[in-house]
Design an enzyme around this catalytic site. Structure first.
Site, mmCIF file in Angstrom:
data_model
loop_
_atom_site.group_PDB
_atom_site.id
_atom_site.type_symbol
_atom_site.label_atom_id
_atom_site.label_comp_id
_atom_site.label_asym_id
_atom_site.label_seq_id
_atom_site.Cartn_x
_atom_site.Cartn_y
_atom_site.Cartn_z
ATOM 1 C CG ASP A 1 7.141 -5.925 2.991
ATOM 2 O OD1 ASP A 1 7.205 -4.941 3.193
ATOM 3 O OD2 ASP A 1 8.448 -6.706 2.764
ATOM 4 C CG HIS B 1 3.749 -2.868 6.046
ATOM 5 N ND1 HIS B 1 3.726 -2.368 4.733
ATOM 6 C CD2 HIS B 1 4.639 -3.755 6.382
ATOM 7 C CE1 HIS B 1 4.578 -3.175 4.056
ATOM 8 N NE2 HIS B 1 5.164 -4.187 5.107
#
Length: 318
Positions: free
Chosen positions: A108, A290
């Site tokens: 991320d 994610h």
């Protein structure tokens, strides 16, 4: 499930004008450093599944809570969270451990910092592994300005910049609910809704999908953000346009060997031209969302370890 007591005990290390809370394991493997860089809104604990596997494979594992997170310093100025400061912290860690370079792993926002580190300090990066967020090419206009034009003022990157303090306050008031609702997997496709996504999540009564982690694991994240608040971590977003300017003179091509791991259900878009900017990249897709290294820990570990082993073999043949 891994408890906080099974994670390394942290040490506060002074680097680059701040103190970083660093979790270290495998010091007996000195000389083979690997630095794991978390994303938003995460914590070093997000790498709990990777640390023992990397130590067992012979690596000296260094996992910082980056500035703004956990018990690391939280400077007051927004500009103290730009890409020069964030990458400078990692360079400072290498200097502290007396390493010229290391393998860096990011997820991320941590990926964005690792990409930036390879651009600004290429001599300090031996190889890099990034999860979820691919290399972001430098557009003609600053990133937030472009996002506002394309995605509108409610897109959370834009909202964080244009309405400073608004989202911070909502997340601070709803820390447990926000993180519970965010850390989910196997979620049904969600229709776009009005308002700002992260604020909506913080106020949402019922989460969708399944939890990524156990209640006790989630509690580590919740307690950390209840203590630190969200402003320091959100300030990373508030430097996107500043970073665009700071990277203007950097060579945009990353030559080091790189591994890019995507989650096929991740809403973050994959890069269509990654190899143009990272010519020595290998791409792997995992069937997850994610939170890749927490959703698919064994697959992530195997992917990373297999790639690292191939890189070591290649290096030995040179």
């Amino acid at each position: 499930m891994i408890s906080q007591s099974q994670f390394p005990t942290p040490t506060l290390i002074s680097v680059n004008g701040v103190e970083l809370e660093v979790f270290e394991a495998g010091r007996e493997n000195a000389g083979r450093p690997i630095v794991l860089c978390h994303g938003w809104p995460e914590h070093a604990f997000s790498w709990r599944h990777q640390v023992p596997a990397l130590v067992a494979a012979g690596y000296h594992v260094i996992v910082p809570n980056q500035r703004g997170y956990g018990n690391s310093s939280r400077p007051g100025a927004v500009t103290d969270y730009d890409i020069e400061h964030l990458t400078g912290d990692l360079v400072g860690l290498l200097d502290h451990y007396r390493y010229q370079d290391a393998t860096f792993v990011g997820h991320d926002w941590g990926s964005m910092v690792v990409w930036g580190l390879a651009l600004l300090h290429p001599g300090r990066v031996k190889r890099l592994i990034n999860l979820s967020v691919p290399y972001q090419e430098r557009w003609e206009k600053p990133w937030v300005e472009m996002m506002e034009t394309i995605l509108g003022g409610d897109f959370y990157f834009v909202h964080f910049n244009r309405q400073p303090g608004v989202a911070d306050a909502v997340l601070d008031q709803n820390t447990s609910r926000f993180l519970r609702n965010l850390y989910r997997k196997n979620q049904p496709p969600m229709a776009l809704e009005p308002g700002m996504m992260m604020i909506n999540l913080a106020r949402q009564e019922t989460p969708s999908g399944e939890p990524v982690m156990s209640d006790s694991e989630l509690a580590v994240f919740v307690s950390a953000f209840e203590a630190s608040g969200f402003t320091g971590s959100i300030n990373w977003y508030r430097n996107l346009d500043r970073n665009w300017h700071l990277l203007a003179d950097a060579n945009p091509i990353i030559q080091q060997p790189a591994l890019m791991i995507y989650g096929d259900q991740d809403p973050v878009a994959k890069s269509e031209n990654l190899s143009d900017f990272v010519p020595n990249v290998e791409v792997v897709n995992l069937d997850c969302g994610h939170w890749i290294q927490q959703e698919k820990p064994q697959e992530t570990n195997q992917t990373i370890l297999n790639w690292l082993e191939r890189q070591e073999v290649k290096a030995s043949l040179l």
